[in-house]
Design a protein around this motif. Sequence first.
Motif, PDB file in Angstrom:
ATOM      1  N   ALA A   1      37.004 -46.596 -11.590  1.00 35.74           N
ATOM      2  CA  ALA A   1      37.039 -47.381 -11.123  1.00 35.74           C
ATOM      3  C   ALA A   1      35.782 -46.922  -9.525  1.00 35.74           C
ATOM      4  N   TYR A   2      36.630 -46.117  -8.515  1.00 38.03           N
ATOM      5  CA  TYR A   2      36.066 -46.121  -7.195  1.00 38.03           C
ATOM      6  C   TYR A   2      35.001 -45.626  -7.230  1.00 38.03           C
ATOM      7  N   GLU A   3      35.128 -44.008  -8.396  1.00 33.28           N
ATOM      8  CA  GLU A   3      34.027 -43.157  -8.406  1.00 33.28           C
ATOM      9  C   GLU A   3      32.292 -44.030  -8.994  1.00 33.28           C
ATOM     10  N   LEU A   4      32.702 -44.645 -10.054  1.00 32.64           N
ATOM     11  CA  LEU A   4      31.917 -45.566 -10.182  1.00 32.64           C
ATOM     12  C   LEU A   4      31.737 -46.527  -9.482  1.00 32.64           C
ATOM     13  N   VAL A   5      31.821 -47.041  -8.702  1.00 29.44           N
ATOM     14  CA  VAL A   5      31.655 -48.675  -7.392  1.00 29.44           C
ATOM     15  C   VAL A   5      30.778 -47.163  -6.296  1.00 29.44           C
TER      16      VAL A   5
END
Length: 84
Positions: free
Chosen positions: A38-42
């Motif tokens: 999720a961090y990479e997506l954000v």
Amino acid sequence: MRSGAVSGLREAVAQLTRGLVRSAPPRPTRPEVQPCCAYELVTRQMLEDMRAELAELKARLNGLLFMLAGAILLDVILRLVRPG
């Protein structure tokens, strides 16, 4: 005899150029880039938003610079044309 020498010369030049000219190496395929968390997506979304905002800012700055250049050019032309 002369045409035989010319064709032999052409053949020799063709062989030399075949040895010198190399084909381009194959391009590596681009790996599929999928976000793994999720961090990479954000982070990617934030970067894309920042890229869009930067493009808009550059467009506005270009417009401003063209307007400034036009105003300066108009002032110079008016000073040259106006007597006195």
